[in-house]
Motif scaffolding. Sequence first.
Motif, PDB file in Angstrom:
ATOM      1  N   THR A  47       0.870  -1.167  -0.031  1.00  0.00           N
ATOM      2  CA  THR A  47       0.005  -0.038   0.126  1.00  0.00           C
ATOM      3  C   THR A  47       0.804   1.192  -0.032  1.00  0.00           C
ATOM      4  O   THR A  47       1.789   1.241   0.805  1.00  0.00           O
ATOM      5  CB  THR A  47      -0.906  -0.105   1.244  1.00  0.00           C
ATOM      6  OG1 THR A  47      -1.708  -1.339   1.150  1.00  0.00           O
ATOM      7  CG2 THR A  47      -1.876   1.353   1.337  1.00  0.00           C
ATOM      8  N   THR A  93      -3.367   0.356  -3.434  1.00  0.00           N
ATOM      9  CA  THR A  93      -3.629  -0.579  -2.463  1.00  0.00           C
ATOM     10  C   THR A  93      -4.475  -1.852  -3.194  1.00  0.00           C
ATOM     11  O   THR A  93      -4.632  -1.813  -4.370  1.00  0.00           O
ATOM     12  CB  THR A  93      -4.456  -0.157  -1.283  1.00  0.00           C
ATOM     13  OG1 THR A  93      -4.276  -1.171  -0.257  1.00  0.00           O
ATOM     14  CG2 THR A  93      -5.981   0.174  -1.488  1.00  0.00           C
ATOM     15  N   LYS A 149     -10.022  -2.378   1.149  1.00  0.00           N
ATOM     16  CA  LYS A 149      -8.739  -1.608   1.629  1.00  0.00           C
ATOM     17  C   LYS A 149      -8.794  -0.201   1.245  1.00  0.00           C
ATOM     18  O   LYS A 149      -8.250   0.791   2.109  1.00  0.00           O
ATOM     19  CB  LYS A 149      -7.321  -2.252   1.132  1.00  0.00           C
ATOM     20  CG  LYS A 149      -7.078  -3.559   1.316  1.00  0.00           C
ATOM     21  CD  LYS A 149      -6.807  -3.987   2.634  1.00  0.00           C
ATOM     22  CE  LYS A 149      -6.227  -5.430   3.136  1.00  0.00           C
ATOM     23  NZ  LYS A 149      -7.417  -6.103   3.225  1.00  0.00           N
TER      24      LYS A 149
END
Length: 163
Positions: free
Chosen positions: A37, A52, A57
């Motif tokens: 990420t 990500t 997420k």
Amino acid sequence: MPSFDIVSEVDIQEVDNAVNNTVKEVDTRYDFRGIETTIDLNKKDRTISLVTGDEMKVKAVRDMLITHFTRRKVDSRVLEFGEYEPTSKGQLKQLIKLKEGISKEDAKKVTKIIKDSKLKVQPSIQDNQIRVTGKKLDDLQAVISLVRDCDVDLPFQFVNMKK
């Protein structure tokens, strides 16, 4: 004659701190383990780039950003979230813009609200800010509370109060 300016500005140092705190939180969270990420702030373009694993997420990072912006006393309404875009590595990318300045349409809305209030003040649009002048400080303070309560989706600051 007393006057003040209505502006919509972002403290870029506080934004940088909020982004750095979000990066630290992502690094320590268990649900982000093993998932690459990246969150990058471009101070020049006033954008935040987020890459990500999946949609869940992205939403989690979005919530973290809003939380950290609130903690740093930066209004989260300055964040303008773009659409998700897939990357070549199977991840999702999202571009987040920082809204700064008052657009012409929003400035017209605010000046109309001020003029409709029948207060003895004169609003004028100057680039990306609004200058309000009046004879009485009480009228100017009434304008400040009026603008805070209006339905324009921008965080306003009131600067350059001159008596």
